[in-house]
Design a protein around this motif. Structure first.
Motif, mmCIF file in Angstrom:
data_model
loop_
_atom_site.group_PDB
_atom_site.id
_atom_site.type_symbol
_atom_site.label_atom_id
_atom_site.label_comp_id
_atom_site.label_asym_id
_atom_site.label_seq_id
_atom_site.Cartn_x
_atom_site.Cartn_y
_atom_site.Cartn_z
ATOM 1 N N SER A 39 -10.972 9.692 3.970
ATOM 2 C CA SER A 39 -9.878 10.273 3.239
ATOM 3 C C SER A 39 -8.244 9.885 3.215
ATOM 4 C CB SER A 39 -9.947 11.759 4.237
ATOM 5 O OG SER A 39 -9.209 11.343 5.297
ATOM 6 N N VAL A 40 -8.387 8.733 3.974
ATOM 7 C CA VAL A 40 -7.148 8.104 4.128
ATOM 8 C C VAL A 40 -7.726 7.605 2.879
ATOM 9 C CG1 VAL A 40 -4.934 6.746 5.063
ATOM 10 C CG2 VAL A 40 -5.866 9.086 6.058
ATOM 11 N N THR A 41 -6.923 6.817 1.946
ATOM 12 C CA THR A 41 -7.123 5.955 0.992
ATOM 13 C C THR A 41 -6.644 4.830 1.376
ATOM 14 O OG1 THR A 41 -4.977 6.202 -0.326
ATOM 15 C CG2 THR A 41 -7.505 7.952 -1.424
ATOM 16 N N LYS A 42 -7.899 3.331 0.303
ATOM 17 C CA LYS A 42 -6.530 2.175 1.145
ATOM 18 C C LYS A 42 -5.771 2.001 1.038
ATOM 19 C CE LYS A 42 -9.154 -0.005 -2.198
ATOM 20 N NZ LYS A 42 -10.298 -0.550 -2.386
ATOM 21 N N GLU A 43 -5.468 2.601 -0.449
ATOM 22 C CA GLU A 43 -3.605 2.314 -0.496
ATOM 23 C C GLU A 43 -2.739 3.212 -0.259
ATOM 24 O OE1 GLU A 43 -6.568 2.083 -4.385
ATOM 25 O OE2 GLU A 43 -6.676 3.921 -2.673
ATOM 26 N N ARG A 44 -3.151 4.648 0.479
ATOM 27 C CA ARG A 44 -2.110 4.765 1.608
ATOM 28 C C ARG A 44 -2.264 4.439 2.950
ATOM 29 N NH1 ARG A 44 -1.777 11.105 2.834
ATOM 30 N NH2 ARG A 44 -0.459 11.111 0.170
ATOM 31 N N LEU A 45 -2.767 4.021 3.177
ATOM 32 C CA LEU A 45 -2.888 3.370 4.548
ATOM 33 C C LEU A 45 -2.583 1.670 4.323
ATOM 34 C CD1 LEU A 45 -4.406 2.751 7.744
ATOM 35 C CD2 LEU A 45 -6.116 1.530 6.347
ATOM 36 N N VAL A 46 -2.824 1.232 3.584
ATOM 37 C CA VAL A 46 -1.607 -0.539 2.847
ATOM 38 C C VAL A 46 -0.184 0.245 3.092
ATOM 39 C CG1 VAL A 46 -1.026 -2.113 1.907
ATOM 40 C CG2 VAL A 46 -3.458 -1.201 2.369
ATOM 41 N N GLU A 47 -0.113 0.999 2.085
ATOM 42 C CA GLU A 47 1.258 1.211 1.882
ATOM 43 C C GLU A 47 2.203 2.063 4.021
ATOM 44 O OE1 GLU A 47 4.396 3.994 0.019
ATOM 45 O OE2 GLU A 47 2.204 4.895 0.274
ATOM 46 N N CYS A 48 1.691 2.570 3.934
ATOM 47 C CA CYS A 48 1.977 3.318 5.520
ATOM 48 C C CYS A 48 2.010 1.929 6.367
ATOM 49 C CB CYS A 48 0.881 4.109 6.580
ATOM 50 S SG CYS A 48 1.095 5.832 5.010
ATOM 51 N N LEU A 49 1.057 1.037 7.009
ATOM 52 C CA LEU A 49 0.829 -0.274 7.541
ATOM 53 C C LEU A 49 2.114 -1.275 7.246
ATOM 54 C CD1 LEU A 49 -2.816 -0.553 7.884
ATOM 55 C CD2 LEU A 49 -1.275 -0.455 9.629
ATOM 56 N N ALA A 50 2.340 -1.200 5.837
ATOM 57 C CA ALA A 50 3.396 -1.835 5.259
ATOM 58 C C ALA A 50 5.351 -1.657 5.927
ATOM 59 C CB ALA A 50 3.631 -2.437 3.701
ATOM 60 N N VAL A 51 5.026 -0.330 5.465
ATOM 61 C CA VAL A 51 6.208 0.920 5.889
ATOM 62 C C VAL A 51 6.445 0.315 7.485
ATOM 63 C CG1 VAL A 51 7.626 2.664 6.048
ATOM 64 C CG2 VAL A 51 6.672 1.662 4.177
ATOM 65 N N ALA A 52 5.420 0.463 8.222
ATOM 66 C CA ALA A 52 5.271 0.384 9.623
ATOM 67 C C ALA A 52 6.027 -1.002 9.825
ATOM 68 C CB ALA A 52 3.976 0.493 10.282
ATOM 69 N N ILE A 53 4.743 -2.165 9.584
ATOM 70 C CA ILE A 53 5.608 -2.772 9.547
ATOM 71 C C ILE A 53 6.627 -3.716 9.653
ATOM 72 C CG2 ILE A 53 5.222 -5.966 9.204
ATOM 73 C CD1 ILE A 53 2.260 -5.021 8.517
ATOM 74 N N SER A 54 7.429 -2.893 8.471
ATOM 75 C CA SER A 54 8.978 -3.677 8.883
ATOM 76 C C SER A 54 9.888 -2.123 9.312
ATOM 77 C CB SER A 54 9.279 -2.222 6.600
ATOM 78 O OG SER A 54 10.510 -3.060 6.128
ATOM 79 N N SER A 55 9.456 -1.472 9.356
ATOM 80 C CA SER A 55 10.354 -0.125 10.741
ATOM 81 C C SER A 55 10.626 -1.203 12.230
ATOM 82 C CB SER A 55 9.795 0.263 10.545
ATOM 83 O OG SER A 55 10.147 1.335 12.274
ATOM 84 N N VAL A 56 8.963 -1.717 12.380
ATOM 85 C CA VAL A 56 8.877 -2.606 13.546
ATOM 86 C C VAL A 56 9.785 -3.489 14.095
ATOM 87 C CG1 VAL A 56 7.088 -3.671 15.597
ATOM 88 C CG2 VAL A 56 6.679 -0.939 14.310
ATOM 89 N N GLU A 57 9.462 -4.255 12.686
ATOM 90 C CA GLU A 57 9.887 -5.881 12.716
ATOM 91 C C GLU A 57 11.614 -6.036 12.520
ATOM 92 O OE1 GLU A 57 8.401 -8.547 10.067
ATOM 93 O OE2 GLU A 57 6.093 -8.031 10.666
ATOM 94 N N ASP A 58 11.794 -4.635 12.003
ATOM 95 C CA ASP A 58 13.807 -5.046 12.463
ATOM 96 C C ASP A 58 14.000 -4.338 12.888
ATOM 97 O OD1 ASP A 58 13.696 -4.495 9.543
ATOM 98 O OD2 ASP A 58 13.989 -2.657 8.562
ATOM 99 N N GLU A 59 13.418 -3.110 14.132
ATOM 100 C CA GLU A 59 13.587 -3.224 15.558
ATOM 101 C C GLU A 59 13.837 -4.356 16.231
ATOM 102 O OE1 GLU A 59 12.695 0.135 17.393
ATOM 103 O OE2 GLU A 59 12.224 0.940 15.965
ATOM 104 N N LEU A 60 12.825 -5.798 16.225
ATOM 105 C CA LEU A 60 12.555 -6.557 17.114
ATOM 106 C C LEU A 60 13.522 -7.768 16.084
ATOM 107 C CD1 LEU A 60 8.635 -6.454 17.305
ATOM 108 C CD2 LEU A 60 10.752 -6.128 18.992
ATOM 109 N N ASP A 61 13.927 -7.774 14.864
ATOM 110 C CA ASP A 61 14.961 -9.036 14.787
ATOM 111 C C ASP A 61 16.168 -9.817 15.960
ATOM 112 O OD1 ASP A 61 15.409 -10.369 11.941
ATOM 113 O OD2 ASP A 61 17.475 -9.189 12.277
ATOM 114 N N ALA A 62 16.162 -8.958 15.991
ATOM 115 C CA ALA A 62 17.431 -9.344 16.696
ATOM 116 C C ALA A 62 16.513 -10.596 18.180
ATOM 117 C CB ALA A 62 18.499 -8.736 17.619
ATOM 118 N N TRP A 63 15.509 -9.577 18.742
ATOM 119 C CA TRP A 63 14.994 -11.192 19.390
ATOM 120 C C TRP A 63 13.986 -11.758 19.120
ATOM 121 C CZ3 TRP A 63 9.562 -11.005 20.280
ATOM 122 C CH2 TRP A 63 9.207 -11.184 21.464
#
Length: 154
Positions: A39-63
């Protein structure tokens, strides 16, 4: 009623990368681990994963910059325990991304049903979204080697 169940699409998109330092995230693996049905389209899943990657990597940037200054070419090169054949830090990074993506998916599905019953269910989903965000925060704190809780005396 025959009881049809939505299933995942047969073709998932290519792994999502954000450079060479952090490992890529495979939407097929993410769908299986996060128990996301078709029920979750691949496009929606990819978008959520991409935004999540961005968010997590922002928090880990200095490290990440500190690790690169020490000559570590990727997250896999940072010394860590190996669990199930994989770096503990890679497992934590993936968990942070999955949990962040799941929180967003839960929040997005809240919008679909505005009836009274839907609002009661939305309250349950909100606590679930909060739980996923907490798990993401824990994974990031564990990866950074920091305590999970910050306590201040007032």
């Amino acid at each position: 009623m025959t009881g049809f169940v939505a299933t995942a699409p047969t073709h998932e998109p290519d792994p999502i990368t954000a450079g060479d330092w952090f490992p890529s995230i495979d939407p097929k693996d993410a769908r299986a681990v996060m128990r996301i049905d078709g029920s979750v389209t691949k496009e929606r899943l990819v978008e959520c994963l991409a935004v999540a990657i961005s968010s997590v990597e922002d928090e880990l940037d200095a490290w990440q910059q500190q690790q690169q200054a020490l000559g570590r070419a990727s997250l896999k090169d940072v010394p860590s325990k190996v669990i199930a054949g994989e770096s503990r830090l890679v497992l934590l990074y993936r968990r942070a991304v999955y949990a962040t993506a799941q929180a967003e998916l839960v929040e997005r599905y809240r919008e679909l049903d505005a009836t009274e019953a839907g609002q009661r269910r939305a309250d349950v989903l909100q606590s679930t979204a909060d739980d996923h965000r907490r798990l993401a925060r824990y994974a990031i704190r564990d990866l950074l080697g920091r305590p999970r809780a910050t306590v201040e005396l007032l």
